[in-house]
Design a protein around this motif. Sequence first.
Motif, PDB file in Angstrom:
ATOM      1  N   LEU A   1       0.862  -1.195   0.000  1.00 55.94           N
ATOM      2  CA  LEU A   1       0.000   0.000   0.000  1.00 55.94           C
ATOM      3  C   LEU A   1       0.894   1.238   0.000  1.00 55.94           C
ATOM      4  CD1 LEU A   1      -2.758  -0.812   2.650  1.00 55.94           C
ATOM      5  CD2 LEU A   1      -2.991  -0.762   0.184  1.00 55.94           C
ATOM      6  N   PHE A   2       0.529   2.230  -0.778  1.00 57.97           N
ATOM      7  CA  PHE A   2       1.299   3.481  -0.868  1.00 57.97           C
ATOM      8  C   PHE A   2       0.428   4.637  -0.368  1.00 57.97           C
ATOM      9  CE2 PHE A   2       4.952   2.438  -3.712  1.00 57.97           C
ATOM     10  CZ  PHE A   2       4.618   1.119  -3.999  1.00 57.97           C
ATOM     11  N   PHE A   3       0.998   5.468   0.476  1.00 54.09           N
ATOM     12  CA  PHE A   3       0.238   6.604   1.001  1.00 54.09           C
ATOM     13  C   PHE A   3       1.018   7.916   0.889  1.00 54.09           C
ATOM     14  CE2 PHE A   3      -1.220   3.023   3.660  1.00 54.09           C
ATOM     15  CZ  PHE A   3      -2.562   3.052   3.344  1.00 54.09           C
TER      16      PHE A   3
ATOM     17  N   GLY B   1       4.080   5.681  -7.628  1.00 58.74           N
ATOM     18  CA  GLY B   1       4.882   4.600  -7.051  1.00 58.74           C
ATOM     19  C   GLY B   1       4.173   3.263  -7.208  1.00 58.74           C
ATOM     20  N   THR B   2       2.880   3.268  -6.982  1.00 59.35           N
ATOM     21  CA  THR B   2       2.087   2.035  -7.144  1.00 59.35           C
ATOM     22  C   THR B   2       2.130   1.551  -8.583  1.00 59.35           C
ATOM     23  OG1 THR B   2       0.548   3.025  -5.621  1.00 59.35           O
ATOM     24  CG2 THR B   2      -0.182   1.036  -6.688  1.00 59.35           C
ATOM     25  N   LEU B   3       1.940   2.508  -9.496  1.00 60.45           N
ATOM     26  CA  LEU B   3       1.923   2.123 -10.912  1.00 60.45           C
ATOM     27  C   LEU B   3       3.251   1.478 -11.315  1.00 60.45           C
ATOM     28  CD1 LEU B   3       0.532   2.080 -13.681  1.00 60.45           C
ATOM     29  CD2 LEU B   3       1.324   4.396 -14.065  1.00 60.45           C
ATOM     30  N   LYS B   4       4.378   2.027 -10.808  1.00 58.46           N
ATOM     31  CA  LYS B   4       5.692   1.448 -11.158  1.00 58.46           C
ATOM     32  C   LYS B   4       5.763  -0.001 -10.682  1.00 58.46           C
ATOM     33  CE  LYS B   4       6.003   4.074 -13.197  1.00 58.46           C
ATOM     34  NZ  LYS B   4       5.942   4.512 -14.510  1.00 58.46           N
ATOM     35  N   LEU B   5       5.275  -0.241  -9.462  1.00 61.06           N
ATOM     36  CA  LEU B   5       5.351  -1.595  -8.898  1.00 61.06           C
ATOM     37  C   LEU B   5       4.416  -2.545  -9.653  1.00 61.06           C
ATOM     38  CD1 LEU B   5       6.893  -2.918  -6.538  1.00 61.06           C
ATOM     39  CD2 LEU B   5       4.806  -2.708  -5.184  1.00 61.06           C
ATOM     40  N   LEU B   6       3.240  -2.056  -9.972  1.00 63.09           N
ATOM     41  CA  LEU B   6       2.282  -2.882 -10.729  1.00 63.09           C
ATOM     42  C   LEU B   6       2.855  -3.255 -12.088  1.00 63.09           C
ATOM     43  CD1 LEU B   6      -1.135  -1.057 -10.211  1.00 63.09           C
ATOM     44  CD2 LEU B   6      -0.596  -3.384  -9.515  1.00 63.09           C
ATOM     45  N   GLU B   7       3.411  -2.247 -12.762  1.00 66.70           N
ATOM     46  CA  GLU B   7       3.912  -2.485 -14.117  1.00 66.70           C
ATOM     47  C   GLU B   7       5.068  -3.481 -14.147  1.00 66.70           C
ATOM     48  OE1 GLU B   7       4.665   1.781 -14.937  1.00 66.70           O
ATOM     49  OE2 GLU B   7       4.006   1.271 -16.934  1.00 66.70           O
ATOM     50  N   THR B   8       6.015  -3.289 -13.227  1.00 68.11           N
ATOM     51  CA  THR B   8       7.248  -4.069 -13.338  1.00 68.11           C
ATOM     52  C   THR B   8       7.205  -5.367 -12.543  1.00 68.11           C
ATOM     53  OG1 THR B   8       8.133  -2.752 -11.533  1.00 68.11           O
ATOM     54  CG2 THR B   8       8.740  -2.067 -13.737  1.00 68.11           C
ATOM     55  N   ASN B   9       6.278  -5.481 -11.589  1.00 68.13           N
ATOM     56  CA  ASN B   9       6.276  -6.649 -10.703  1.00 68.13           C
ATOM     57  C   ASN B   9       4.971  -7.426 -10.668  1.00 68.13           C
ATOM     58  OD1 ASN B   9       8.829  -6.793  -8.746  1.00 68.13           O
ATOM     59  ND2 ASN B   9       8.469  -4.681  -9.335  1.00 68.13           N
ATOM     60  N   GLN B  10       3.935  -6.857 -11.232  1.00 68.26           N
ATOM     61  CA  GLN B  10       2.609  -7.482 -11.167  1.00 68.26           C
ATOM     62  C   GLN B  10       2.227  -7.836  -9.726  1.00 68.26           C
ATOM     63  OE1 GLN B  10       4.608 -10.064 -13.602  1.00 68.26           O
ATOM     64  NE2 GLN B  10       4.903  -8.164 -14.698  1.00 68.26           N
ATOM     65  N   ILE B  11       2.641  -7.019  -8.765  1.00 75.28           N
ATOM     66  CA  ILE B  11       2.236  -7.255  -7.372  1.00 75.28           C
ATOM     67  C   ILE B  11       0.995  -6.405  -7.105  1.00 75.28           C
ATOM     68  CG2 ILE B  11       2.879  -6.970  -4.935  1.00 75.28           C
ATOM     69  CD1 ILE B  11       5.762  -7.248  -5.721  1.00 75.28           C
TER      70      ILE B  11
ATOM     71  N   GLN C   1      10.783   4.629  -7.911  1.00 71.71           N
ATOM     72  CA  GLN C   1      11.183   4.036  -9.206  1.00 71.71           C
ATOM     73  C   GLN C   1      12.241   2.957  -8.954  1.00 71.71           C
ATOM     74  OE1 GLN C   1      12.695   7.561 -11.120  1.00 71.71           O
ATOM     75  NE2 GLN C   1      10.698   8.183 -11.946  1.00 71.71           N
ATOM     76  N   LEU C   2      13.208   3.317  -8.097  1.00 69.76           N
ATOM     77  CA  LEU C   2      14.283   2.352  -7.789  1.00 69.76           C
ATOM     78  C   LEU C   2      13.729   1.123  -7.070  1.00 69.76           C
ATOM     79  CD1 LEU C   2      17.026   4.866  -6.596  1.00 69.76           C
ATOM     80  CD2 LEU C   2      17.237   3.339  -8.567  1.00 69.76           C
ATOM     81  N   PHE C   3      12.743   1.344  -6.204  1.00 74.15           N
ATOM     82  CA  PHE C   3      12.142   0.222  -5.471  1.00 74.15           C
ATOM     83  C   PHE C   3      11.479  -0.745  -6.455  1.00 74.15           C
ATOM     84  CE2 PHE C   3       8.477  -1.553  -3.033  1.00 74.15           C
ATOM     85  CZ  PHE C   3       9.216  -2.326  -2.142  1.00 74.15           C
ATOM     86  N   ALA C   4      10.694  -0.206  -7.375  1.00 68.64           N
ATOM     87  CA  ALA C   4      10.025  -1.067  -8.361  1.00 68.64           C
ATOM     88  C   ALA C   4      11.081  -1.822  -9.179  1.00 68.64           C
ATOM     89  CB  ALA C   4       9.145  -0.222  -9.283  1.00 68.64           C
ATOM     90  N   TYR C   5      12.124  -1.106  -9.567  1.00 70.44           N
ATOM     91  CA  TYR C   5      13.178  -1.731 -10.377  1.00 70.44           C
ATOM     92  C   TYR C   5      13.839  -2.884  -9.607  1.00 70.44           C
ATOM     93  CZ  TYR C   5      17.558  -2.697 -12.591  1.00 70.44           C
ATOM     94  OH  TYR C   5      18.604  -3.385 -13.160  1.00 70.44           O
ATOM     95  N   TYR C   6      14.301  -2.600  -8.380  1.00 66.84           N
ATOM     96  CA  TYR C   6      15.043  -3.636  -7.641  1.00 66.84           C
ATOM     97  C   TYR C   6      14.125  -4.783  -7.209  1.00 66.84           C
ATOM     98  CZ  TYR C   6      19.323  -0.949  -7.735  1.00 66.84           C
ATOM     99  OH  TYR C   6      20.453  -0.296  -8.159  1.00 66.84           O
ATOM    100  N   MET C   7      12.863  -4.492  -6.959  1.00 69.97           N
ATOM    101  CA  MET C   7      11.929  -5.579  -6.649  1.00 69.97           C
ATOM    102  C   MET C   7      11.847  -6.535  -7.848  1.00 69.97           C
ATOM    103  SD  MET C   7      10.337  -5.655  -3.673  1.00 69.97           S
ATOM    104  CE  MET C   7       8.685  -6.288  -3.857  1.00 69.97           C
TER     105      MET C   7
END
Length: 607
Positions: free
Chosen positions: A466-468, A480-490, A580-586
Amino acid sequence: MVGIFGCILKDGNAAPVVHEALKRLEYRGYDSVGEATIHEGKLYVKKDQGKIDDVHALHNLDDLPGRIGLGHIRWATHGAPMQVNAHPHLDCGGQVAVVQNGIIENYAEIKGELEELGHVFKSKTDTEVVPHLIEEKLRKGLSFIEAVRETLNRLEGSFAVAVIYVKDSDKIICAQKENSLTIGLSENAVYCSSDIPTFLPMTKKTVLVENGELVILSDKDYEIRNFADWSQVVREPKIIDWVPEVAVKEGFPHFMLKEIHVQPACLKRTTRLQEEYLDLMAAFLDRAKELFLVACGTSYHACLAASYMFSKMAFLSTHPVYASEFIEQVGKSVNIDSTILALSQSGETVDTLAAVDYARGRAATILGLTNVVGSTLTRVSRVYICQQAGPEIGVAATKTFTAQLSVLAQLALKLAEKRGKVSHVEIEHFKAKLRQIPDITEKIVQTQGEKVKQIAKKYRDKPYFLFFGRGISSAVALEGTLKLLETNQIPSMACSSGEMKDGVVNLVQPGYPMIFICPKDDTYKKVYADIMEMKARGASVIAIIEEGDEQIKALADDYIEVMKDVPEFLCPIQCIIPLQLFAYYMAVERGLDPDRPRHLTKAVTVK
Ligand code: AGP
């Protein structure tokens, strides 16, 4: 962003070498292409709008005589993609050819002076002033080298150029100011290029050209000088051992990481937009009776951030609307008094264009912000601004988002100034901070990467996030959520933490990962209380905090620091970088390819 290339061969024709090199530079831009060579005292030029293979099919780019040549691959910034605007550009006499990457900020002033002296310009580019200015200096009796040097010292902005001249046809003079330029050296040729990969198949022996340096290249040698004080620079070549695939990514394992890292350089370009474009757009915004900010995905998140900037700084209230909802949600209310500011990196997103089309049909004023000059959005907008981020290859938008935020922040500032809503002292302070943004983002990229990587390692198996954020940071949370969704499908979601109690709080269990964006703006105390509340329920909190924020450090499970004293309207630019870096490294931790998210394309051009 574009690519430049030049070569001098000991034997044979340069044109096929230039052509091959331009194909390797195509990732930097692809709306026009051109080459120039010199043979027996004559300049030969071929150039046109279009992708390199199409231009080659039409003009045969291998068929120009001469062992010295220049090439250019264009991504338009000044002047639409048309044959006349493609590089190389020539002087009046057709004796000097120039290719350039970057922006010459004072070109309008130089152009005016040269026109008074009788120079005739063919293109709408900033580059064309360079050959004409060199010609003017040659007419006064200066040597080729002196004429180029004096010209460079007149140019403001950030650029890399390469020049050839028919009467001194055994050399290329190239130079850079705050732009990339490298030299390649082999037994049979010398090269200059915007990047190393271009000549890597021919040679691994390279010399990097530094800021403010000019290089005189001949088939035997290279001489480097500082073009301001003419001091000589001695720099030995280095051997590069990259394989070509890694080289295009400039040593980064993925385009996404490279594009996150080049953001400071992009922001430098974006903060140097021509004042007249900003003025013009700000004038339209100022007049707007009703302003809709319309876009999809990441661009919509930039709209949302802009709605806070425009309201808080310039007292202008706006309606950010998803392009896909625009017609249904507000379509019938749009009329001649409505203004639409449409944002689209690609300028081709079908829903954004449909919204714009609909609004045009109802006589609304259309303004555009895009990364692609010549895109459909630029053609249907009354006024548009190019965000100057250069082509983005990673599907997940990163550098184009921060570039959009930077343009919008500049517009908010212009508007605030125009409307007299912010004091002169504050305006000057904000302008100074805006100029610092490239350095601020550089520091975050350089110092926080390793930390974010460790956090990604720790949280890699969490099945949801969850992002707030509150205020303008709620746009950052969404992005931030969109980056994680796009790159990780979480599965993950974002909301203003003010909305937490209306449902989300029900999800919390011990160890539930929550990411809070906590700049020290007007929302800080509330965000702090929100974190306390979630901690009390056992959530694991990752906080994006300002450097030295001991209060939240003591509360959060993990934290990533951004810079302090960054004004609120600029804060999203720095706060998104850790996400962005979090989504990338995840993605990397979870064995996914962040450059190729499943089911996603860069631009959604079909419904
Ligand atoms: C963002 O990472 C995505 N690539 C996507 O959401 C994108 O922002 C959206 O499709 C809009 O694209 P545009 O800016 O080119 O119009």
